[in-house]
Design a protein around this motif. Structure first.
Motif, PDB file in Angstrom:
ATOM      1  N   THR A  11       4.365  -4.622   0.412  1.00 58.08           N
ATOM      2  CA  THR A  11       4.141  -3.512  -0.520  1.00 58.08           C
ATOM      3  C   THR A  11       3.553  -4.020  -1.827  1.00 58.08           C
ATOM      4  O   THR A  11       2.642  -3.406  -2.393  1.00 58.08           O
ATOM      5  CB  THR A  11       5.463  -2.769  -0.782  1.00 58.08           C
ATOM      6  OG1 THR A  11       6.026  -2.373   0.465  1.00 58.08           O
ATOM      7  CG2 THR A  11       5.240  -1.541  -1.643  1.00 58.08           C
ATOM      8  N   LYS A  14      -0.089  -4.623  -1.287  1.00 62.74           N
ATOM      9  CA  LYS A  14      -0.871  -3.385  -1.254  1.00 62.74           C
ATOM     10  C   LYS A  14      -1.105  -2.855  -2.665  1.00 62.74           C
ATOM     11  O   LYS A  14      -2.213  -2.417  -3.001  1.00 62.74           O
ATOM     12  CB  LYS A  14      -0.152  -2.330  -0.411  1.00 62.74           C
ATOM     13  CG  LYS A  14      -0.286  -2.568   1.076  1.00 62.74           C
ATOM     14  CD  LYS A  14       0.521  -1.615   1.932  1.00 62.74           C
ATOM     15  CE  LYS A  14       0.418  -0.177   1.573  1.00 62.74           C
ATOM     16  NZ  LYS A  14       1.164   0.709   2.489  1.00 62.74           N
ATOM     17  N   PHE A  32       3.120   5.007  -5.107  1.00 66.31           N
ATOM     18  CA  PHE A  32       4.200   4.283  -4.441  1.00 66.31           C
ATOM     19  C   PHE A  32       5.581   4.764  -4.874  1.00 66.31           C
ATOM     20  O   PHE A  32       6.591   4.316  -4.340  1.00 66.31           O
ATOM     21  CB  PHE A  32       4.067   2.779  -4.696  1.00 66.31           C
ATOM     22  CG  PHE A  32       2.974   2.144  -3.890  1.00 66.31           C
ATOM     23  CD1 PHE A  32       3.212   1.710  -2.600  1.00 66.31           C
ATOM     24  CD2 PHE A  32       1.704   1.998  -4.415  1.00 66.31           C
ATOM     25  CE1 PHE A  32       2.212   1.132  -1.847  1.00 66.31           C
ATOM     26  CE2 PHE A  32       0.690   1.420  -3.676  1.00 66.31           C
ATOM     27  CZ  PHE A  32       0.941   0.989  -2.385  1.00 66.31           C
TER      28      PHE A  32
END
Length: 97
Positions: A11, A14, A32
């Motif tokens: 994550t 990303k 997010f």
């Protein structure tokens, strides 16, 4: 008090990728569902270290080994009425530390 969860490396990668594309910190944080300060600190860490992997093991190191811990527990069980100071003296006498 809120529970603190660490972001996994995938994550974080990303998010950093989206920031490298030129997107704003606030829009990536909203996508997010995290606070923009969390993302900002991850971005600064990436710029400093060049990696998105978290540094592990920042705590205090153990001064006793697993064997030492077993010995201390055994002594405490043998002498249930002994104080911690007495057990510590026995440990230091036995190990020489």
């Amino acid at each position: 008090m809120a529970r603190r969860n660490h972001l996994d490396d995938f994550t974080r990668g990303k998010m950093i990728g989206k920031l490298e594309e030129g997107r704003a910190v606030t829009s990536v944080a909203a996508e997010f569902g995290i606070n923009k300060r969390v993302l900002f600190h991850a971005w600064k860490a990436f710029q400093t270290t060049g990696t998105v992997v978290r540094k592990v093991g920042g705590g205090r190191s153990n001064s006793t080994t697993a064997g030492d811990n077993r010995y201390i527990i055994l002594q405490a069980k043998r002498g249930r009425r002994q104080s911690a100071n007495v057990i510590a003296q026995q440990f230091s006498t036995a190990t020489g530390r």
